[in-house]
Write an enzyme that holds these catalytic residues in place. Structure first.
Site, PDB file in Angstrom:
ATOM      1  N   LEU A  37     -55.538   6.383  58.089  1.00 41.92           N
ATOM      2  CA  LEU A  37     -55.267   4.951  58.267  1.00 41.92           C
ATOM      3  C   LEU A  37     -56.336   4.186  57.488  1.00 41.92           C
ATOM      4  CD1 LEU A  37     -54.480   4.754  62.100  1.00 41.92           C
ATOM      5  CD2 LEU A  37     -52.863   4.710  60.194  1.00 41.92           C
ATOM      6  N   GLU A  44     -55.787  -0.840  68.875  1.00 46.49           N
ATOM      7  CA  GLU A  44     -54.448  -0.663  68.300  1.00 46.49           C
ATOM      8  C   GLU A  44     -54.000   0.781  68.488  1.00 46.49           C
ATOM      9  OE1 GLU A  44     -50.971  -0.700  66.141  1.00 46.49           O
ATOM     10  OE2 GLU A  44     -52.623   0.600  65.516  1.00 46.49           O
TER      11      GLU A  44
HETATM   12  N1  LIG Z   1     -50.121   2.622  59.650  1.00 47.27           N
HETATM   13  C1  LIG Z   1     -49.319   3.411  60.343  1.00 47.27           C
HETATM   14  O1  LIG Z   1     -48.775   3.000  61.380  1.00 47.27           O
HETATM   15  C2  LIG Z   1     -49.035   4.799  59.855  1.00 47.27           C
HETATM   16  C3  LIG Z   1     -48.086   5.605  60.496  1.00 47.27           C
HETATM   17  C4  LIG Z   1     -47.844   6.885  59.986  1.00 47.27           C
HETATM   18  C5  LIG Z   1     -48.520   7.341  58.867  1.00 47.27           C
HETATM   19  N2  LIG Z   1     -49.442   6.521  58.278  1.00 47.27           N
HETATM   20  C6  LIG Z   1     -50.145   6.952  57.062  1.00 47.27           C
HETATM   21  O2  LIG Z   1     -49.160   7.271  56.085  1.00 47.27           O
HETATM   22  C7  LIG Z   1     -49.615   8.373  55.288  1.00 47.27           C
HETATM   23  C8  LIG Z   1     -48.645   9.533  55.410  1.00 47.27           C
HETATM   24  O3  LIG Z   1     -47.317   9.082  55.162  1.00 47.27           O
HETATM   25  P1  LIG Z   1     -46.457   9.545  53.895  1.00 47.27           P
HETATM   26  O4  LIG Z   1     -45.371   8.550  53.719  1.00 47.27           O
HETATM   27  O5  LIG Z   1     -47.387   9.801  52.755  1.00 47.27           O
HETATM   28  O6  LIG Z   1     -45.903  10.976  54.327  1.00 47.27           O
HETATM   29  P2  LIG Z   1     -44.944  11.492  55.519  1.00 47.27           P
HETATM   30  O7  LIG Z   1     -43.669  10.743  55.552  1.00 47.27           O
HETATM   31  O8  LIG Z   1     -45.702  11.589  56.778  1.00 47.27           O
HETATM   32  O9  LIG Z   1     -44.701  12.959  55.008  1.00 47.27           O
HETATM   33  C9  LIG Z   1     -43.923  13.178  53.871  1.00 47.27           C
HETATM   34  C10 LIG Z   1     -43.315  14.547  53.983  1.00 47.27           C
HETATM   35  O10 LIG Z   1     -42.551  14.635  55.188  1.00 47.27           O
HETATM   36  C11 LIG Z   1     -41.364  15.359  54.953  1.00 47.27           C
HETATM   37  N3  LIG Z   1     -40.232  14.452  55.123  1.00 47.27           N
HETATM   38  C12 LIG Z   1     -40.240  13.093  55.050  1.00 47.27           C
HETATM   39  N4  LIG Z   1     -39.006  12.626  55.307  1.00 47.27           N
HETATM   40  C13 LIG Z   1     -38.233  13.694  55.564  1.00 47.27           C
HETATM   41  C14 LIG Z   1     -36.865  13.850  55.898  1.00 47.27           C
HETATM   42  N5  LIG Z   1     -36.046  12.802  56.056  1.00 47.27           N
HETATM   43  N6  LIG Z   1     -36.383  15.091  56.074  1.00 47.27           N
HETATM   44  C15 LIG Z   1     -37.199  16.175  55.933  1.00 47.27           C
HETATM   45  N7  LIG Z   1     -38.490  16.090  55.616  1.00 47.27           N
HETATM   46  C16 LIG Z   1     -39.001  14.865  55.441  1.00 47.27           C
HETATM   47  C17 LIG Z   1     -41.468  15.914  53.561  1.00 47.27           C
HETATM   48  O11 LIG Z   1     -42.172  17.128  53.724  1.00 47.27           O
HETATM   49  P3  LIG Z   1     -41.939  18.413  52.772  1.00 47.27           P
HETATM   50  O12 LIG Z   1     -42.501  18.016  51.430  1.00 47.27           O
HETATM   51  O13 LIG Z   1     -42.712  19.487  53.454  1.00 47.27           O
HETATM   52  O14 LIG Z   1     -40.448  18.652  52.733  1.00 47.27           O
HETATM   53  C18 LIG Z   1     -42.340  14.883  52.864  1.00 47.27           C
HETATM   54  O15 LIG Z   1     -43.013  15.385  51.728  1.00 47.27           O
HETATM   55  C19 LIG Z   1     -51.009   8.700  55.806  1.00 47.27           C
HETATM   56  O16 LIG Z   1     -51.986   8.000  55.058  1.00 47.27           O
HETATM   57  C20 LIG Z   1     -50.974   8.190  57.242  1.00 47.27           C
HETATM   58  O17 LIG Z   1     -52.284   7.895  57.727  1.00 47.27           O
HETATM   59  C21 LIG Z   1     -49.712   5.284  58.742  1.00 47.27           C
END
Ligand SMILES: NC(=O)c1ccc[n+]([C@@H]2O[C@H](COP(=O)([O-])OP(=O)(O)OC[C@H]3O[C@@H](n4cnc5c(N)ncnc54)[C@H](OP(=O)(O)O)[C@@H]3O)[C@@H](O)[C@H]2O)c1
Length: 197
Positions: A37, A44
């Site tokens: 984050l 929060e």
């Molecule tokens: N501010 C907030 O409230 C909040 C909330 C959540 C996360 N975050 C931040 O967001 C970042 C991570 O998020 P991100 O968007 O980079 O990654 P993510 O969505 O958590 O992960 C992406 C991976 O998830 C899998 N995936 C995503 N959608 C899918 C689907 N529909 N079906 C199957 N697999 C799926 C895939 O894995 P595979 O490649 O293994 O297939 C994809 O490469 C971090 O920095 C975290 O701290 C912030």
């Protein structure tokens, strides 16, 4: 934006299981940086934990659905998230790579169809990241977005997708604190949006 009063928990006339999203977004639409984050807001995080755990029926539990990266973003000693059924979406992970109490599905819809079979789940929460939020907001299964608006810009590499126009801000959740919150000099606000179509 006008606020309307609606029901507290997901309601559907069909048996389709619905979900809520929960996300904290900064002014430049960011949600993450380098797998973490971009900010440190203890209250929060407590709100996230309380909201995703709270339920009316203590015999049931809630589920949290997240992408692979979000799961590994949770500090090792805090994952899987306590008191909730953790569900990870990935097309590359094997179930053997995850703790035995974490479910793995290759798509959001497959995860929802499995959870729908259980009568032990009260509320399903979509907890990120970017692509999962985008798919979730477009889905007819989406009930609400619990959005924390952080009124500050942060350096980010992961962003929240545009919120579709069929979401309207609502009141009706007495457990969501109202008004501007402040922590470490950062101002933020809890908003609840509901899908109208
Ligand atoms: N501010 C907030 O409230 C909040 C909330 C959540 C996360 N975050 C931040 O967001 C970042 C991570 O998020 P991100 O968007 O980079 O990654 P993510 O969505 O958590 O992960 C992406 C991976 O998830 C899998 N995936 C995503 N959608 C899918 C689907 N529909 N079906 C199957 N697999 C799926 C895939 O894995 P595979 O490649 O293994 O297939 C994809 O490469 C971090 O920095 C975290 O701290 C912030």
């Amino acid at each position: 934006m006008g606020k309307i009063l609606t029901s507290l928990f997901p309601f559907s006339t069909s048996k389709m299981l619905k979900f809520n999203l929960i996300v904290a977004v900064c002014e430049n639409s960011g949600i993450g940086l380098k797998g973490e984050l971009p900010w440190r807001l203890r209250s929060e995080l407590k709100y996230f934990s309380y909201t995703t755990r709270r339920r009316e029926n203590p015999k049931k539990q809630n589920a949290v659905i997240m992408g692979r990266k979000t799961f590994y973003c949770i500090p090792e000693n805090k994952r899987p998230l306590l008191g909730r059924l953790n569900v990870v979406l990935s097309r590359t992970l094997k179930a053997s790579e995850l703790p035995t109490n974490v479910l793995l599905y290759p798509s959001l819809e497959e995860a929802m169809q499995q959870l729908e079979q259980s009568d032990q789940i009260e509320t399903v929460w979509i907890v990120g990241g970017s692509a999962v939020y985008k798919e979730a907001m477009a889905s007819q299964r989406c009930h609400r977005i619990y959005l924390t608006k952080i009124y500050k810009d942060f350096d980010c590499d992961t962003f929240f997708p545009a919120i579709p126009l069929d979401f309207v801000e609502v009141i009706g959740d007495p457990e969501t604190p109202q008004g501007i919150q402040e922590e470490e000099g950062i101002r933020y606000e809890y908003i609840v949006l509901e899908k109208m179509s």
